[in-house]
Design a protein around this motif. Structure first.
Motif, PDB file in Angstrom:
ATOM      1  N   GLY A  38     -20.597  22.591   2.654  1.00  0.00           N
ATOM      2  CA  GLY A  38     -20.471  22.932   4.069  1.00  0.00           C
ATOM      3  C   GLY A  38     -20.137  21.721   4.927  1.00  0.00           C
ATOM      4  N   LEU A  39     -19.423  21.965   6.014  1.00  0.00           N
ATOM      5  CA  LEU A  39     -19.133  20.923   6.997  1.00  0.00           C
ATOM      6  C   LEU A  39     -20.126  21.045   8.137  1.00  0.00           C
ATOM      7  N   MET A  40     -20.653  19.920   8.600  1.00  0.00           N
ATOM      8  CA  MET A  40     -21.708  19.949   9.609  1.00  0.00           C
ATOM      9  C   MET A  40     -21.434  18.990  10.754  1.00  0.00           C
ATOM     10  N   TYR A  41     -21.851  19.425  11.933  1.00  0.00           N
ATOM     11  CA  TYR A  41     -21.932  18.579  13.114  1.00  0.00           C
ATOM     12  C   TYR A  41     -23.409  18.524  13.471  1.00  0.00           C
ATOM     13  N   VAL A  42     -23.979  17.340  13.470  1.00  0.00           N
ATOM     14  CA  VAL A  42     -25.416  17.188  13.668  1.00  0.00           C
ATOM     15  C   VAL A  42     -25.676  16.462  14.982  1.00  0.00           C
ATOM     16  N   PHE A  43     -26.378  17.132  15.895  1.00  0.00           N
ATOM     17  CA  PHE A  43     -26.861  16.503  17.119  1.00  0.00           C
ATOM     18  C   PHE A  43     -28.260  15.995  16.789  1.00  0.00           C
ATOM     19  N   ASN A  89     -25.358  11.136  17.992  1.00  0.00           N
ATOM     20  CA  ASN A  89     -26.707  10.716  18.364  1.00  0.00           C
ATOM     21  C   ASN A  89     -27.056  11.123  19.786  1.00  0.00           C
ATOM     22  N   VAL A  90     -28.271  11.636  19.930  1.00  0.00           N
ATOM     23  CA  VAL A  90     -28.835  12.018  21.220  1.00  0.00           C
ATOM     24  C   VAL A  90     -29.991  11.051  21.480  1.00  0.00           C
ATOM     25  N   PRO A  93     -35.668  20.240  24.779  1.00  0.00           N
ATOM     26  CA  PRO A  93     -34.774  21.401  24.894  1.00  0.00           C
ATOM     27  C   PRO A  93     -33.671  21.210  25.931  1.00  0.00           C
ATOM     28  N   ILE A  94     -33.961  20.546  27.016  1.00  0.00           N
ATOM     29  CA  ILE A  94     -32.947  20.306  28.049  1.00  0.00           C
ATOM     30  C   ILE A  94     -31.936  19.276  27.545  1.00  0.00           C
ATOM     31  N   VAL A  95     -32.423  18.208  26.945  1.00  0.00           N
ATOM     32  CA  VAL A  95     -31.546  17.132  26.470  1.00  0.00           C
ATOM     33  C   VAL A  95     -30.591  17.636  25.392  1.00  0.00           C
ATOM     34  N   TYR A  96     -31.065  18.501  24.489  1.00  0.00           N
ATOM     35  CA  TYR A  96     -30.214  19.011  23.414  1.00  0.00           C
ATOM     36  C   TYR A  96     -29.306  20.146  23.872  1.00  0.00           C
ATOM     37  N   THR A  97     -29.637  20.811  24.946  1.00  0.00           N
ATOM     38  CA  THR A  97     -28.795  21.900  25.445  1.00  0.00           C
ATOM     39  C   THR A  97     -27.504  21.362  26.054  1.00  0.00           C
ATOM     40  N   LEU A  98     -27.549  20.225  26.699  1.00  0.00           N
ATOM     41  CA  LEU A  98     -26.361  19.671  27.360  1.00  0.00           C
ATOM     42  C   LEU A  98     -25.182  19.450  26.407  1.00  0.00           C
ATOM     43  N   PRO A  99     -25.352  18.755  25.282  1.00  0.00           N
ATOM     44  CA  PRO A  99     -24.188  18.598  24.395  1.00  0.00           C
ATOM     45  C   PRO A  99     -23.733  19.912  23.773  1.00  0.00           C
TER      46      PRO A  99
END
Length: 93
Positions: free
Chosen positions: A26-31, A48-49, A58-64
């Motif tokens: 599988g190909l992945m994009y990881v935040f 990287n976040v 939850p707010i910080v990860y929702t933006l990207p």
């Protein structure tokens, strides 16, 4: 596959799941949290976040993720201001 990887108590289980996807090609994009120790390779792109407290994560990860969905819609040529199949209802008393 899109992966959201905050640095919390479930990170080790998440890494196990990521390895299963990798084993299946599988190909992945990881935040990922900056401290989560993920590294990019040919099957995984790590974005990287900044590290943050659990209550604001939850707010910080929702933006990207919102930006990702916006740019994917633009690439596909979808009208981002008028999504299809959006049901609205109004209750009148």
């Amino acid at each position: 596959m899109i992966v959201v990887a905050p640095n919390n108590e479930l990170l080790e289980k998440l890494k196990s799941n990521v390895e299963e996807v990798r084993a299946r090609g599988g190909l992945m994009y990881v935040f990922a949290d900056a401290n989560a120790a993920f590294e990019s390779d040919e099957t995984m792109t790590v974005l990287n976040v900044p590290h943050c407290e659990d209550f604001i994560a939850p707010i910080v990860y929702t933006l990207p993720l919102q930006l990702l969905s916006y740019y994917v819609a633009l690439i596909k040529g979808t009208d981002v201001d008028q999504p299809r199949n959006l049901a609205k209802s109004v209750t009148v008393e």
